[in-house]
Design an enzyme around this catalytic site. Structure first.
Site, PDB file in Angstrom:
ATOM      1  N   HIS A  13       0.872  -1.198   0.000  1.00  0.00           N
ATOM      2  CA  HIS A  13       0.000   0.000   0.000  1.00  0.00           C
ATOM      3  C   HIS A  13       0.897   1.232   0.000  1.00  0.00           C
ATOM      4  O   HIS A  13       1.510   1.560   1.014  1.00  0.00           O
ATOM      5  CB  HIS A  13      -0.895   0.005   1.241  1.00  0.00           C
ATOM      6  CG  HIS A  13      -1.857   1.152   1.279  1.00  0.00           C
ATOM      7  ND1 HIS A  13      -3.202   0.985   1.483  1.00  0.00           N
ATOM      8  CD2 HIS A  13      -1.676   2.497   1.146  1.00  0.00           C
ATOM      9  CE1 HIS A  13      -3.813   2.162   1.476  1.00  0.00           C
ATOM     10  NE2 HIS A  13      -2.892   3.104   1.270  1.00  0.00           N
ATOM     11  N   HIS A  15       1.554   5.409  -1.647  1.00  0.00           N
ATOM     12  CA  HIS A  15       1.172   6.603  -2.427  1.00  0.00           C
ATOM     13  C   HIS A  15       2.431   7.192  -3.052  1.00  0.00           C
ATOM     14  O   HIS A  15       3.348   7.589  -2.331  1.00  0.00           O
ATOM     15  CB  HIS A  15       0.520   7.651  -1.518  1.00  0.00           C
ATOM     16  CG  HIS A  15      -0.759   7.177  -0.909  1.00  0.00           C
ATOM     17  ND1 HIS A  15      -1.983   7.369  -1.494  1.00  0.00           N
ATOM     18  CD2 HIS A  15      -0.996   6.476   0.223  1.00  0.00           C
ATOM     19  CE1 HIS A  15      -2.930   6.833  -0.738  1.00  0.00           C
ATOM     20  NE2 HIS A  15      -2.349   6.270   0.306  1.00  0.00           N
ATOM     21  N   LYS A  99      -9.298  -0.344  -5.767  1.00  0.00           N
ATOM     22  CA  LYS A  99      -9.343   0.296  -4.450  1.00  0.00           C
ATOM     23  C   LYS A  99     -10.702   0.923  -4.200  1.00  0.00           C
ATOM     24  O   LYS A  99     -11.188   1.704  -5.014  1.00  0.00           O
ATOM     25  CB  LYS A  99      -8.252   1.373  -4.381  1.00  0.00           C
ATOM     26  CG  LYS A  99      -8.236   2.192  -3.084  1.00  0.00           C
ATOM     27  CD  LYS A  99      -7.769   1.368  -1.893  1.00  0.00           C
ATOM     28  CE  LYS A  99      -7.949   2.119  -0.581  1.00  0.00           C
ATOM     29  NZ  LYS A  99      -6.767   2.793  -0.117  1.00  0.00           N
ATOM     30  N   HIS A 136     -10.456   0.917   1.898  1.00  0.00           N
ATOM     31  CA  HIS A 136     -10.258   1.913   2.964  1.00  0.00           C
ATOM     32  C   HIS A 136     -11.466   1.777   3.886  1.00  0.00           C
ATOM     33  O   HIS A 136     -12.565   2.201   3.538  1.00  0.00           O
ATOM     34  CB  HIS A 136     -10.158   3.337   2.399  1.00  0.00           C
ATOM     35  CG  HIS A 136      -9.893   4.354   3.469  1.00  0.00           C
ATOM     36  ND1 HIS A 136      -8.685   5.008   3.601  1.00  0.00           N
ATOM     37  CD2 HIS A 136     -10.668   4.794   4.490  1.00  0.00           C
ATOM     38  CE1 HIS A 136      -8.736   5.809   4.651  1.00  0.00           C
ATOM     39  NE2 HIS A 136      -9.936   5.703   5.214  1.00  0.00           N
TER      40      HIS A 136
HETATM   41  O1  DOR Z   1      -3.318   9.299   5.809  1.00  0.00           O
HETATM   42  C1  DOR Z   1      -3.701   9.026   4.691  1.00  0.00           C
HETATM   43  N1  DOR Z   1      -3.175   9.617   3.599  1.00  0.00           N
HETATM   44  N2  DOR Z   1      -4.683   8.129   4.545  1.00  0.00           N
HETATM   45  C2  DOR Z   1      -5.249   7.889   3.352  1.00  0.00           C
HETATM   46  O2  DOR Z   1      -6.155   7.093   3.293  1.00  0.00           O
HETATM   47  C3  DOR Z   1      -4.840   8.656   2.154  1.00  0.00           C
HETATM   48  C4  DOR Z   1      -3.489   9.154   2.291  1.00  0.00           C
HETATM   49  C5  DOR Z   1      -3.110  10.190   1.255  1.00  0.00           C
HETATM   50  O3  DOR Z   1      -3.394   9.979   0.070  1.00  0.00           O
HETATM   51  O4  DOR Z   1      -2.527  11.206   1.621  1.00  0.00           O
HETATM   52 ZN    ZN Z   2      -3.286   5.074   1.691  1.00  0.00          ZN
END
Ligand code: DOR
Ligand code: ZN
Length: 345
Positions: A13, A15, A99, A136
């Site tokens: 997981h 980003h 997702k 989520h």
């Molecule tokens: O803390 C988080 N940041 N939780 C998430 O679900 C998304 C993520 C983000 O994209 O910054």
């Molecule tokens: Zn996330």
């Protein structure tokens, strides 16, 4: 010299964002991780197979040519997602999973799902073709306390979806509660759960006691200590239900440090050192490889990595406090403890 060797880890997981941020943070993950499930919550989101293929190309272009890193792409489920497009992208190997963001639950989730009945045809198709759903797991109702949103989601949304869609493989992403740990454990082989690095280290006091600490704010928000302890027990148990998903989520300092700060902890840089410290504290260094390198591939039906990683114990390691990006600085997660394990080159 104390050292341990494990198969190179994967991040289930992650980003990576886009543009300048992508170029700055992708190498931080590629340095230690072989594969990562890439979150689709860009603006605009990654909603079609064509979007996912184009984003994958941008990720590869952001990395030095000889980098051995495979982004495993995901689609952002909307109420308009076409089951045929999902099946085609999954069959072609463009995406690994889909997702589900409840609309409004977190960063860039506005295009997510409001009416879960509307996505039923997609979920049924995914069950047929064996495409996992990454969830989520938080309700978004204003009347539900933010610290209860994960537990309520399990009862009100997740359990009904799983009952009405037999065969759907589900990953409960970034679980933060004892209820999440227990529900995942009871779900059989079609249910897995990722746990982040930071939720093994912080509880809600880290965010709120002695002044508000925006760099510890993420979603789902860290809970009480009893929940952190349940997560640590789960992660270090070796149980194949649980695997690492860092949820490393970069935001620039100005976006974190403002009246309405963004959610996300950036842990890509020091995750392996933090995890080794945590597993050593729990007397479970022998379970670290299962959590970072074996359980995730087993859930996703992928081969384990053949390349090994060596972790060496010594003087506290140094890592940058911030990563510079052309969008501005990004603060690296501070575990508030010395880290003695470094990844040997
Ligand atoms: O803390 C988080 N940041 N939780 C998430 O679900 C998304 C993520 C983000 O994209 O910054
Ligand atoms: Zn996330």
């Amino acid at each position: 010299m104390e050292q341990i060797t494990l198969r190179r880890p994967d991040d289930w997981h992650l980003h990576l964002r886009d543009g300048a941020m992508l170029r700055a943070v992708a190498p931080e993950s590629a340095r230690h991780f072989t594969r990562a499930i890439i979150m689709p919550n860009l603006v605009p989101p990654v909603v079609t197979g064509a979007d996912a293929a184009a984003y994958r190309d941008r990720i590869m272009a952001a990395l030095p040519q000889d980098t051995a890193f495979t982004p495993l792409m995901t689609l952002y489920l909307t109420e308009d997602t076409d089951p045929d497009d999902v099946a085609q992208a999954h069959g072609d190997g463009i995406i690994t999973s889909v997702k589900l963001y409840p609309a409004g639950a977190t960063t860039n989730s506005a295009s997510g799902v409001r009416d879960f009945d509307k996505v039923r045809p997609v979920l049924e198709r995914m069950a047929e073709i064996g495409c996992p759903l990454c969830v989520h797991g938080e309700v978004t109702d204003n009347e539900i306390d933010i610290f209860d949103r994960e537990a309520v989601f399990i009862d009100r949304v997740l359990d009904p979806i799983r009952r009405t869609t037999p065969g759907l493989r589900v990953v409960m992403e970034h679980i933060t509660t004892r209820q999440g740990v227990e529900y995942a454990r009871s779900g059989g082989p079609d249910l897995g759960a990722t746990i982040t690095t930071h939720h093994l280290v912080i509880n809600r006091n880290h965010i709120l006691a002695g002044g508000i600490k925006p760099h510890y704010y993420c979603l789902p928000v860290a809970k009480r200590e009893e929940h952190r302890l349940a997560l640590r027990a789960a992660a270090t148990s070796g149980d194949p239900t649980y695997f690492l998903g860092t949820d490393s989520a970069p935001h620039t300092d100005p976006l974190k440090e403002q009246a309405c700060g963004c959610a996300g902890c950036f842990t890509a840089t020091n995750t392996m050192s933090v995890l080794a410290e945590v597993f050593e504290q729990e007397g479970a260094l022998d379970k670290l490889e299962a959590f970072t390198s074996l359980n995730g591939p087993a859930f996703y039906g992928l081969p384990v990595n053949e390349v090994q990683m060596r972790l060496v114990k010594g003087d506290p390691v140094s890592y940058p406090e911030k990563i510079a990006t052309d969008d501005g600085p990004v603060t690296v997660f501070d575990p508030q403890m010395p880290l003695h394990w470094r990844v040997a080159e």
